[in-house]
Motif scaffolding. Structure first.
Motif, PDB file in Angstrom:
ATOM      1  N   VAL A 152      48.931 -19.594  29.706  1.00 17.41           N
ATOM      2  CA  VAL A 152      49.545 -18.656  30.650  1.00 17.41           C
ATOM      3  C   VAL A 152      48.471 -17.837  31.359  1.00 17.41           C
ATOM      4  N   ARG A 153      47.500 -17.345  30.611  1.00 15.63           N
ATOM      5  CA  ARG A 153      46.431 -16.522  31.199  1.00 15.63           C
ATOM      6  C   ARG A 153      45.598 -17.336  32.192  1.00 15.63           C
ATOM      7  N   LEU A 154      45.332 -18.609  31.853  1.00 10.05           N
ATOM      8  CA  LEU A 154      44.559 -19.459  32.755  1.00 10.05           C
ATOM      9  C   LEU A 154      45.341 -19.726  34.042  1.00 10.05           C
ATOM     10  N   THR A 171      33.643 -22.691  38.002  1.00 12.96           N
ATOM     11  CA  THR A 171      33.275 -23.620  36.931  1.00 12.96           C
ATOM     12  C   THR A 171      34.053 -23.275  35.664  1.00 12.96           C
ATOM     13  N   HIS A 172      34.045 -24.194  34.708  1.00 13.78           N
ATOM     14  CA  HIS A 172      34.695 -23.936  33.429  1.00 13.78           C
ATOM     15  C   HIS A 172      34.043 -22.739  32.738  1.00 13.78           C
ATOM     16  N   GLN A 173      32.723 -22.618  32.861  1.00 13.72           N
ATOM     17  CA  GLN A 173      32.008 -21.498  32.242  1.00 13.72           C
ATOM     18  C   GLN A 173      32.442 -20.168  32.870  1.00 13.72           C
ATOM     19  N   VAL A 177      34.353 -16.962  30.925  1.00 10.88           N
ATOM     20  CA  VAL A 177      33.883 -15.569  30.934  1.00 10.88           C
ATOM     21  C   VAL A 177      34.989 -14.640  31.414  1.00 10.88           C
ATOM     22  N   GLU A 178      35.699 -15.060  32.460  1.00 11.16           N
ATOM     23  CA  GLU A 178      36.783 -14.242  33.000  1.00 11.16           C
ATOM     24  C   GLU A 178      37.865 -13.991  31.944  1.00 11.16           C
ATOM     25  N   LEU A 179      38.122 -14.991  31.118  1.00 11.21           N
ATOM     26  CA  LEU A 179      39.239 -14.914  30.183  1.00 11.21           C
ATOM     27  C   LEU A 179      38.816 -14.601  28.746  1.00 11.21           C
ATOM     28  N   GLY A 180      37.514 -14.494  28.527  1.00 12.30           N
ATOM     29  CA  GLY A 180      37.034 -14.109  27.202  1.00 12.30           C
ATOM     30  C   GLY A 180      37.289 -15.142  26.122  1.00 12.30           C
ATOM     31  N   THR A 181      37.096 -16.402  26.466  1.00 12.37           N
ATOM     32  CA  THR A 181      37.291 -17.468  25.483  1.00 12.37           C
ATOM     33  C   THR A 181      36.172 -18.495  25.626  1.00 12.37           C
ATOM     34  N   ALA A 182      36.184 -19.505  24.788  1.00 12.25           N
ATOM     35  CA  ALA A 182      35.126 -20.513  24.823  1.00 12.25           C
ATOM     36  C   ALA A 182      35.327 -21.478  25.991  1.00 12.25           C
ATOM     37  N   ARG A 183      34.214 -21.980  26.516  1.00 10.59           N
ATOM     38  CA  ARG A 183      34.283 -22.922  27.637  1.00 10.59           C
ATOM     39  C   ARG A 183      35.076 -24.167  27.249  1.00 10.59           C
ATOM     40  N   SER A 187      38.125 -25.993  29.199  1.00 13.97           N
ATOM     41  CA  SER A 187      38.030 -27.398  29.596  1.00 13.97           C
ATOM     42  C   SER A 187      39.244 -28.185  29.114  1.00 13.97           C
ATOM     43  N   ARG A 188      39.646 -27.962  27.856  1.00 18.23           N
ATOM     44  CA  ARG A 188      40.813 -28.674  27.316  1.00 18.23           C
ATOM     45  C   ARG A 188      42.087 -28.297  28.077  1.00 18.23           C
ATOM     46  N   GLN A 189      42.221 -27.020  28.402  1.00 23.99           N
ATOM     47  CA  GLN A 189      43.436 -26.584  29.078  1.00 23.99           C
ATOM     48  C   GLN A 189      43.497 -27.102  30.509  1.00 23.99           C
ATOM     49  N   LEU A 190      42.350 -27.134  31.187  1.00 20.22           N
ATOM     50  CA  LEU A 190      42.312 -27.672  32.549  1.00 20.22           C
ATOM     51  C   LEU A 190      42.616 -29.176  32.538  1.00 20.22           C
ATOM     52  N   GLN A 191      42.126 -29.850  31.530  1.00 20.32           N
ATOM     53  CA  GLN A 191      42.430 -31.279  31.415  1.00 20.32           C
ATOM     54  C   GLN A 191      43.936 -31.484  31.244  1.00 20.32           C
TER      55      GLN A 191
END
Length: 222
Positions: A152-154, A171-173, A177-183, A187-191
């Motif tokens: 939801v946040r993404l 970029t994924h990185q 950073v914007e969302l305070g989680t791991a890259r 990446s998994r969520q964008l996929q």
């Protein structure tokens, strides 16, 4: 170039009595800094209170493990809550502020800030109103990071960055950073979004192919 005295570009400061406004104008320096300038950083003590006149500043924190999170942004007409807190407590910065664009800011020395907070109730009210608003924003951000689903946040962040356009330069990185989680999480969520046909990814760019579906997810409360 805007010829209006800089104090009159801040609603709270424009209502100050003439004597206080004169002190601010006489004792301040207007600074122009290029994009990418690190304005402050961890372990450094603030020497000035900055009032942003033009541009955008990103305030972010880095954990011991190296993970970064954007705490907030300062836009024109705003001041920095972290600087305010450090000036009031005589503490060092715990995060860094980076100019996202070329910026123009008015700087008043710590001594002037201390004097005006002590003697001017309207100036003190301006400082603490801005401080309390930003603290509220930070609590909302903490709530989102701690309790809201990452998908939801993404989706919300992609909608914000797109701002009605189809393509997003990120970029994924940068998104992590914007969302305070791991890259890797991003990446998994964008996929997954791409698998559903909501987006199409290419290097450094995300194209929204099903805006309504992304909006539906962004409007969920997870």
């Amino acid at each position: 170039m805007n010829k209006t005295p800089w104090v009159d570009r801040f609603p709270g400061l424009s209502r100050l009595e003439t004597r206080i406004k004169s002190i601010l104008l006489a004792r301040s320096a207007v600074l122009d800094l290029p994009r990418g300038t690190v304005i402050f950083g961890p372990g450094k003590s603030p020497e000035n209170m900055l009032f942003l006149l033009e541009g955008s500043v990103r305030v972010q924190q880095t954990s011991e493990s190296g993970r970064e999170i954007v705490l907030y942004r300062i836009h024109s007409g705003e001041s920095c809550v972290l600087t305010t807190a450090c000036l009031l407590t005589y503490d060092d910065y715990s995060a860094e502020g980076i100019a996202e664009t070329d910026i123009c800011a008015a700087a008043i020395p710590r001594s002037v800030f201390d004097d005006l907070v002590a003697e001017s109730a309207p100036f003190r009210n301006f400082v603490f109103e801005a401080f309390s608003k930003r603290i509220t924003d930070l609590f909302l951000m903490i709530d989102e990071v701690a309790f809201q689903r990452i998908d939801v946040r993404l989706a919300q962040k992609l909608r914000e960055l797109a701002d009605g356009a189809e393509s997003i330069k990120a970029t994924h990185q940068q998104l992590s950073v914007e969302l305070g989680t791991a890259r890797e999480v991003i990446s998994r969520q964008l996929q997954e979004f791409q698998r559903r046909g909501w987006i199409v990814q290419s290097r450094g760019t995300i194209r929204v192919s099903d805006g309504p579906a992304l909006d539906n997810l962004a409007d969920e409360r997870g």
